[in-house]
Design a protein around this motif. Structure first.
Motif, short mmCIF file in Angstrom:
data_model
loop_
_atom_site.label_atom_id
_atom_site.label_comp_id
_atom_site.label_asym_id
_atom_site.label_seq_id
_atom_site.Cartn_x
_atom_site.Cartn_y
_atom_site.Cartn_z
N GLY A 94 0.79 -1.21 0.00
CA GLY A 94 0.00 0.00 0.00
C GLY A 94 0.83 1.27 0.00
O GLY A 94 1.75 1.45 -0.80
N ALA A 95 0.49 2.17 0.93
CA ALA A 95 1.17 3.47 0.99
C ALA A 95 2.65 3.33 1.30
O ALA A 95 3.47 4.13 0.82
CB ALA A 95 0.49 4.35 2.04
N HIS A 96 3.02 2.33 2.10
CA HIS A 96 4.43 2.14 2.41
C HIS A 96 5.22 1.75 1.16
O HIS A 96 6.34 2.20 0.95
CB HIS A 96 4.59 1.07 3.49
CG HIS A 96 4.17 1.53 4.85
ND1 HIS A 96 3.46 0.74 5.71
CD2 HIS A 96 4.35 2.71 5.49
CE1 HIS A 96 3.24 1.41 6.84
NE2 HIS A 96 3.76 2.61 6.72
N GLN A 101 9.13 3.84 -3.25
CA GLN A 101 9.49 4.15 -4.64
C GLN A 101 10.18 5.51 -4.76
O GLN A 101 10.85 5.78 -5.77
CB GLN A 101 8.25 4.13 -5.54
CG GLN A 101 7.47 2.82 -5.51
CD GLN A 101 8.34 1.60 -5.75
OE1 GLN A 101 8.98 1.48 -6.79
NE2 GLN A 101 8.37 0.70 -4.77
N GLU A 102 10.04 6.34 -3.76
CA GLU A 102 10.68 7.66 -3.79
C GLU A 102 12.13 7.62 -3.35
O GLU A 102 12.84 8.61 -3.46
CB GLU A 102 9.90 8.63 -2.90
CG GLU A 102 8.43 8.78 -3.29
CD GLU A 102 8.26 9.28 -4.72
OE1 GLU A 102 9.02 10.20 -5.12
OE2 GLU A 102 7.38 8.76 -5.43
N ARG A 148 12.05 1.37 9.12
CA ARG A 148 10.87 1.06 9.94
C ARG A 148 10.07 -0.12 9.40
O ARG A 148 9.21 -0.66 10.11
CB ARG A 148 9.97 2.30 10.01
CG ARG A 148 10.56 3.42 10.88
CD ARG A 148 9.73 4.68 10.76
NE ARG A 148 10.25 5.73 11.62
CZ ARG A 148 9.84 7.00 11.57
NH1 ARG A 148 8.92 7.36 10.69
NH2 ARG A 148 10.36 7.91 12.38
N LEU A 149 10.30 -0.51 8.17
CA LEU A 149 9.58 -1.65 7.61
C LEU A 149 10.06 -2.93 8.27
O LEU A 149 11.18 -3.03 8.73
CB LEU A 149 9.81 -1.72 6.09
CG LEU A 149 9.30 -0.53 5.29
CD1 LEU A 149 9.70 -0.69 3.83
CD2 LEU A 149 7.79 -0.40 5.42
N GLN A 150 9.19 -3.94 8.29
CA GLN A 150 9.49 -5.19 8.97
C GLN A 150 9.48 -6.36 8.00
O GLN A 150 8.95 -6.27 6.89
CB GLN A 150 8.47 -5.46 10.08
CG GLN A 150 8.47 -4.39 11.17
CD GLN A 150 7.45 -4.68 12.24
OE1 GLN A 150 6.60 -5.56 12.09
NE2 GLN A 150 7.52 -3.96 13.35
#
Length: 252
Positions: A94-96, A101-102, A148-150
């Motif tokens: 989703g938004a993450h 991509q940025e 912060r992603l897991q």
């Protein structure tokens, strides 16, 4: 010549036993890693295309023109390749996923499965709050978004992709190890880079990934010992013992 040339001298050629090659510690004491972000929506893509996307994305970043000596990524990629080529797999949706991509990196799509390899950086510390990521800085910490992603707590079941296509290089994964999808993604990323370095590739082949059992794995290990295939020997930081052969690549 590519940024992968140091890997050819370090890993290529026949090797016996399970002892990994000697890799000196980071000369500046900074531990760096490449984040590999796996897009795992609900429901997620199948395990094999996710791993194929991860393998191709890691190599694609290294062979990107921006990683060449005059490119904006060269300093960061060269500093990472010159030491241990650590990778940290994460998941996003989703938004993450859109936010990832940025960040500087390369996304690869395989049959709808996607992975994005990000510019390597130090694994400790935080970038300046709200500041733009400077892709030239080899000592720039990994972006907060990626950090912060897991990946823990998520896995993808084994699928049944069938025989690999003819004429393409295949990354064979040691099924006896039972690696999580995050660990396996890091290993196939290592495998594509080592294969490209050993064969002097300057473009990303359409790597297939397949998981194999004990009998086929024994054959592959013998091929690697004779220099006919390229093996990944893990450093043993997570999930497997140091020196464990996790993946072996055969040419198409």
């Amino acid at each position: 010549m590519t940024v992968l040339d140091p890997l050819a001298a370090r890993y290529a050629g026949p090797r016996t036993g399970s002892v990994p090659p000697e890799i000196p510690p980071e000369p500046d004491g900074i531990v760096r890693a490449m984040p590999v972000i796996l897009r795992l929506e609900r429901p997620p893509a199948a395990r094999t295309p996710v791993l194929e996307a991860a393998a191709r994305a890691a190599l694609a970043l290294c062979l990107d023109p921006r990683a060449e000596p005059d490119g904006e990524w060269h300093e960061a990629v060269a500093a990472w390749v010159g030491a241990r080529i650590r990778k940290i797999a994460r998941r996003a949706r989703g938004a993450h996923w859109a936010a990832v991509q940025e960040l500087p990196g390369v996304t690869v799509d395989v049959d709808g499965a996607q992975a994005r390899a990000l510019l390597p950086g130090p694994v400790d510390g935080d970038p300046a709050a709200g500041g733009a990521v400077d892709p030239r800085a080899a000592d720039r910490p990994l972006p907060k978004i990626a950090d912060r992603l897991q990946i823990g707590g998520t896995d993808l079941p084994d699928d049944a992709p069938g025989p690999p296509p003819s004429g393409v290089p295949v990354i064979w994964v040691n099924g006896a190890l039972g690696m999580t999808v995050g660990k396996a993604a890091a290993q196939v990323g290592h495998a594509s880079m080592l294969d490209a370095a050993a064969r002097g590739l300057d473009a990303v082949p359409p790597y297939a990934v397949r998981t194999v059992g004990a009998a086929r794995w024994a054959e592959l290990c013998r091929a690697a010992e004779h220099g006919e295939a390229v093996a990944v020997r893990d450093a043993g930081f997570t999930e497997v013992a140091p020196g464990t052969i996790t993946a072996i690549t055969t040419p198409g």
